[in-house]
Scaffold this motif. Structure first.
Motif, PDB file in Angstrom:
ATOM      1  N   THR A 116       5.300  -0.440   8.489  1.00 47.02           N
ATOM      2  CA  THR A 116       4.594   0.545   7.676  1.00 47.02           C
ATOM      3  C   THR A 116       5.120   1.950   7.925  1.00 47.02           C
ATOM      4  O   THR A 116       5.341   2.726   6.982  1.00 47.02           O
ATOM      5  CB  THR A 116       3.084   0.496   7.950  1.00 47.02           C
ATOM      6  OG1 THR A 116       2.593  -0.824   7.692  1.00 47.02           O
ATOM      7  CG2 THR A 116       2.345   1.477   7.053  1.00 47.02           C
ATOM      8  N   GLY A 117       5.331   2.315   9.189  1.00 46.89           N
ATOM      9  CA  GLY A 117       5.843   3.646   9.492  1.00 46.89           C
ATOM     10  C   GLY A 117       7.234   3.865   8.945  1.00 46.89           C
ATOM     11  O   GLY A 117       7.544   4.926   8.382  1.00 46.89           O
ATOM     12  N   VAL A 118       8.087   2.854   9.086  1.00 50.88           N
ATOM     13  CA  VAL A 118       9.448   2.956   8.567  1.00 50.88           C
ATOM     14  C   VAL A 118       9.434   3.088   7.049  1.00 50.88           C
ATOM     15  O   VAL A 118      10.155   3.912   6.467  1.00 50.88           O
ATOM     16  CB  VAL A 118      10.268   1.717   8.997  1.00 50.88           C
ATOM     17  CG1 VAL A 118      11.543   1.580   8.179  1.00 50.88           C
ATOM     18  CG2 VAL A 118      10.601   1.812  10.479  1.00 50.88           C
ATOM     19  N   GLU A 119       8.603   2.280   6.397  1.00 51.60           N
ATOM     20  CA  GLU A 119       8.524   2.319   4.939  1.00 51.60           C
ATOM     21  C   GLU A 119       8.013   3.667   4.443  1.00 51.60           C
ATOM     22  O   GLU A 119       8.546   4.235   3.478  1.00 51.60           O
ATOM     23  CB  GLU A 119       7.646   1.168   4.456  1.00 51.60           C
ATOM     24  CG  GLU A 119       8.309  -0.186   4.628  1.00 51.60           C
ATOM     25  CD  GLU A 119       7.346  -1.357   4.620  1.00 51.60           C
ATOM     26  OE1 GLU A 119       7.820  -2.504   4.484  1.00 51.60           O
ATOM     27  OE2 GLU A 119       6.137  -1.141   4.776  1.00 51.60           O
ATOM     28  N   LEU A 120       6.995   4.209   5.096  1.00 54.59           N
ATOM     29  CA  LEU A 120       6.465   5.512   4.699  1.00 54.59           C
ATOM     30  C   LEU A 120       7.501   6.616   4.906  1.00 54.59           C
ATOM     31  O   LEU A 120       7.706   7.463   4.029  1.00 54.59           O
ATOM     32  CB  LEU A 120       5.204   5.828   5.500  1.00 54.59           C
ATOM     33  CG  LEU A 120       3.872   5.401   4.909  1.00 54.59           C
ATOM     34  CD1 LEU A 120       2.741   5.720   5.874  1.00 54.59           C
ATOM     35  CD2 LEU A 120       3.623   6.069   3.569  1.00 54.59           C
ATOM     36  N   ALA A 121       8.135   6.618   6.065  1.00 55.96           N
ATOM     37  CA  ALA A 121       9.119   7.661   6.360  1.00 55.96           C
ATOM     38  C   ALA A 121      10.255   7.633   5.345  1.00 55.96           C
ATOM     39  O   ALA A 121      10.670   8.680   4.820  1.00 55.96           O
ATOM     40  CB  ALA A 121       9.664   7.477   7.778  1.00 55.96           C
ATOM     41  N   GLY A 122      10.751   6.451   5.043  1.00 52.85           N
ATOM     42  CA  GLY A 122      11.831   6.342   4.071  1.00 52.85           C
ATOM     43  C   GLY A 122      11.411   6.777   2.680  1.00 52.85           C
ATOM     44  O   GLY A 122      12.163   7.457   1.965  1.00 52.85           O
ATOM     45  N   GLN A 123      10.176   6.415   2.297  1.00 56.35           N
ATOM     46  CA  GLN A 123       9.693   6.764   0.966  1.00 56.35           C
ATOM     47  C   GLN A 123       9.498   8.273   0.804  1.00 56.35           C
ATOM     48  O   GLN A 123       9.791   8.835  -0.252  1.00 56.35           O
ATOM     49  CB  GLN A 123       8.378   6.039   0.687  1.00 56.35           C
ATOM     50  CG  GLN A 123       8.522   4.544   0.496  1.00 56.35           C
ATOM     51  CD  GLN A 123       9.183   4.210  -0.825  1.00 56.35           C
ATOM     52  OE1 GLN A 123       8.566   4.250  -1.885  1.00 56.35           O
ATOM     53  NE2 GLN A 123      10.461   3.894  -0.769  1.00 56.35           N
TER      54      GLN A 123
ATOM     55  N   LEU B 188       0.823  -1.216   0.000  1.00 57.36           N
ATOM     56  CA  LEU B 188       0.000   0.000   0.000  1.00 57.36           C
ATOM     57  C   LEU B 188       0.857   1.266   0.000  1.00 57.36           C
ATOM     58  O   LEU B 188       0.552   2.238  -0.689  1.00 57.36           O
ATOM     59  CB  LEU B 188      -0.920   0.012   1.223  1.00 57.36           C
ATOM     60  CG  LEU B 188      -2.372  -0.406   1.032  1.00 57.36           C
ATOM     61  CD1 LEU B 188      -3.119  -0.294   2.342  1.00 57.36           C
ATOM     62  CD2 LEU B 188      -3.044   0.435  -0.040  1.00 57.36           C
ATOM     63  N   TYR B 189       1.925   1.274   0.791  1.00 58.50           N
ATOM     64  CA  TYR B 189       2.753   2.479   0.874  1.00 58.50           C
ATOM     65  C   TYR B 189       3.426   2.773  -0.458  1.00 58.50           C
ATOM     66  O   TYR B 189       3.726   3.928  -0.771  1.00 58.50           O
ATOM     67  CB  TYR B 189       3.795   2.330   1.987  1.00 58.50           C
ATOM     68  CG  TYR B 189       4.868   1.322   1.669  1.00 58.50           C
ATOM     69  CD1 TYR B 189       6.073   1.725   1.109  1.00 58.50           C
ATOM     70  CD2 TYR B 189       4.669  -0.037   1.910  1.00 58.50           C
ATOM     71  CE1 TYR B 189       7.050   0.797   0.799  1.00 58.50           C
ATOM     72  CE2 TYR B 189       5.639  -0.962   1.608  1.00 58.50           C
ATOM     73  CZ  TYR B 189       6.825  -0.547   1.044  1.00 58.50           C
ATOM     74  OH  TYR B 189       7.780  -1.469   0.731  1.00 58.50           O
ATOM     75  N   GLN B 190       3.671   1.736  -1.285  1.00 63.93           N
ATOM     76  CA  GLN B 190       4.236   1.953  -2.612  1.00 63.93           C
ATOM     77  C   GLN B 190       3.234   2.662  -3.515  1.00 63.93           C
ATOM     78  O   GLN B 190       3.605   3.475  -4.357  1.00 63.93           O
ATOM     79  CB  GLN B 190       4.642   0.611  -3.234  1.00 63.93           C
ATOM     80  CG  GLN B 190       5.772  -0.100  -2.529  1.00 63.93           C
ATOM     81  CD  GLN B 190       7.138   0.331  -3.022  1.00 63.93           C
ATOM     82  OE1 GLN B 190       7.256   1.096  -3.979  1.00 63.93           O
ATOM     83  NE2 GLN B 190       8.180  -0.149  -2.379  1.00 63.93           N
ATOM     84  N   CYS B 191       1.957   2.355  -3.315  1.00 70.35           N
ATOM     85  CA  CYS B 191       0.895   3.053  -4.051  1.00 70.35           C
ATOM     86  C   CYS B 191       0.758   4.486  -3.534  1.00 70.35           C
ATOM     87  O   CYS B 191       0.603   5.421  -4.316  1.00 70.35           O
ATOM     88  CB  CYS B 191      -0.424   2.293  -3.899  1.00 70.35           C
ATOM     89  SG  CYS B 191      -1.830   3.044  -4.738  1.00 70.35           S
TER      90      CYS B 191
END
Length: 474
Positions: A198-205, A71-74
């Motif tokens: 999810t939080g780590v992935e969003l922050a990095g993105q 989802l975070y990639q979208c």
């Protein structure tokens, strides 16, 4: 006229590794299996049951299967909606014994064995069942502070992903129109609550978007100056990972420019920022940020709580349902619970658990049809993965731990392998391979909403004021 309640499961059952107690007696007519939820658990249950002598109904509030891990990639423009979702009707079209219905389950009648559901127009319809499989999943939890949801969307649905994409990209656009100063910086500050995957992935993105994707597309602002603040109540990121992998992830985030704040709880979320309070009792601290994203917790969906109440089942604080060894509700061997909703043996809320649970339930139903005893559920840990940024991910499978570029390659192959439908895999592989050469984001389109949709924040004709204030102005 509805037939009398079936007698498929008249009493307690036994497991294959236990002495005989009671035998499951199946009626002569074709059993009706109702699966509430088209996520990983429901999907894998249907696939295993599709050729069995049963009639299957899948009831889902969106009528589509969503690959939540991406989802975070979208949300950040790497993938499109079509890459991570597929209509359930398309998925099950080749199975003549599978019916898909659009609706949100709201009421269970265990005596009549019916589930009442809401259509999108809020009218109701009823579905009969002989076997009920509860695979409805969890929703975002705000720890009793539901008012936070207005300013801090979660990351559980396609709507969430599209709203987050709108908020992130609109923030940069608004900042471009403002003079240097605090207001511009507020729009260039992004706060993320929760340092799990999810939080780590969003922050990095977000930092990667700011420093690479958007770096040369603006004239008045420097996107690289965008701040990303990550808050968590623990003492490190990715607490479910081994400490050495967690440390590598934290180092990578710091290198990207993510500012981390540990040992704090978010105690207020408002239009222009958040307040965090240290767990050790220190003074609250305010942070100005016009974009806040919430990934800090989950809780059972309302229907799951209703099922537990009606059936007299015990639940934990998050609403997970206590189940028997075969994943059935105590005293109701015709009702299964799978996936994130299972409150037993500290089972993780990950896709692999839902998949395995769906396969297990299908096996139980098949064994019932064959007059064989059921087996208890055994979860096999297939590992964990987390995406940090382009060319950098973590994989943990037992004692095997991989990070960096090899972890990134393994992460992509693992996720793509689980995508539903050949077309989804092919298109996602093509997009993913293209991103290897350049970390571009080709799916950055977003919508601003309309003035008659107050839940959509950014439009040309309304402001971020409370709805009642807008109404009084009108």
């Amino acid at each position: 006229m509805r037939s009398a309640p079936p007698t498929t499961y008249p009493g307690p059952h036994r497991f294959a590794d236990e002495p005989p107690r009671y035998t499951v007696v199946l009626m002569s007519k074709r059993p009706r299996v109702l699966i509430v939820g088209g996520g990983f658990g429901g999907l894998f249950c249907v696939r295993r049951l599709a050729k069995a002598d049963v009639d299957i109904t899948v009831l889902d509030r969106s009528a589509g299967h969503l690959f939540q891990p991406l989802l975070y990639q979208c949300a950040t423009g790497k993938l499109s909606i079509g890459h991570i979702s597929r209509p359930l009707r398309e998925e099950f079209a080749r199975y003549p014994n599978v019916t898909t219905l659009l609706g949100e389950a709201v009421k269970l009648d265990p005596t009549a064995r019916t589930v009442t559901a809401l259509r999108p127009d809020e009218t109701e319809f009823t579905v009969d069942y002989d076997v009920l499989v509860l695979a409805a999943g969890m929703r975002q939890s705000y720890m009793g502070n539901e008012q936070f949801a207005r300013w801090a969307p979660g990351m559980k649905t396609l709507d969430d992903a599209l709203e987050i994409r709108q908020r992130i990209l609109t923030a940069f656009e608004i900042a471009e129109t403002l003079p240097p100063g605090q207001e511009r910086m507020d729009w260039l500050t992004f706060a993320v609550a929760g340092a799990g995957p999810t939080g780590v992935e969003l922050a990095g993105q977000i930092r990667e978007m700011a420093t690479k994707t958007l770096a040369h597309e603006f004239h008045s602002i420097e996107p690289e100056e965008a701040r990303v603040l990550l808050f968590d109540g623990g003492d490190r990121v990715l607490k479910t990972f081994a400490p050495d992998l967690s440390a590598k992830a934290q180092h990578s985030l710091e290198k990207l420019g993510v500012e981390m704040h540990f040992g704090v709880h978010v105690t207020d979320v408002r239009r222009d920022g958040i307040t965090v309070t240290p767990k050790d009792g220190g003074a609250p601290q305010d942070f100005r940020a016009r974009t806040v994203l919430w990934t800090a917790g989950v809780e059972a969906v309302p229907f799951a709580r209703h099922v537990a109440e009606v059936l007299g089942a015990q639940t934990d604080r998050a609403g997970r349902i206590k189940v028997e060894a075969d994943l059935t509700v105590p005293g109701h061997p015709e009702v299964f619970v799978i996936g994130d909703l299972v409150g037993r043996d500290n089972l993780p809320g990950v896709a692999e658990n839902a998949m395995q649970g769906g396969l297990h339930v299908a096996a139980c139903i098949r064994r019932d049809l064959a007059g064989k005893p059921r087996k208890p559920y055994r979860y096999r840990d297939l590992g964990s993965a987390a995406y940090i940024n382009h060319g950098n991910a973590l994989i943990q499978i037992g004692r095997i731990r991989v990070s960096g570029y090899l972890g990134w390659l393994a992460w992509g192959l693992i996720h793509i392998a689980f995508l539903t439908g050949v077309s989804n895999r092919i298109s996602t592989v093509a997009t993913w391979l293209a991103s290897i050469a350049r970390p571009r984001r080709y799916h950055r389109a977003f919508m601003l909403g309309a003035s008659d949709r107050p839940e959509q924040r950014y439009t040309y004709t309304s402001r971020d004021d409370e709805p009642e204030q807008r109404a009084s102005q009108a």
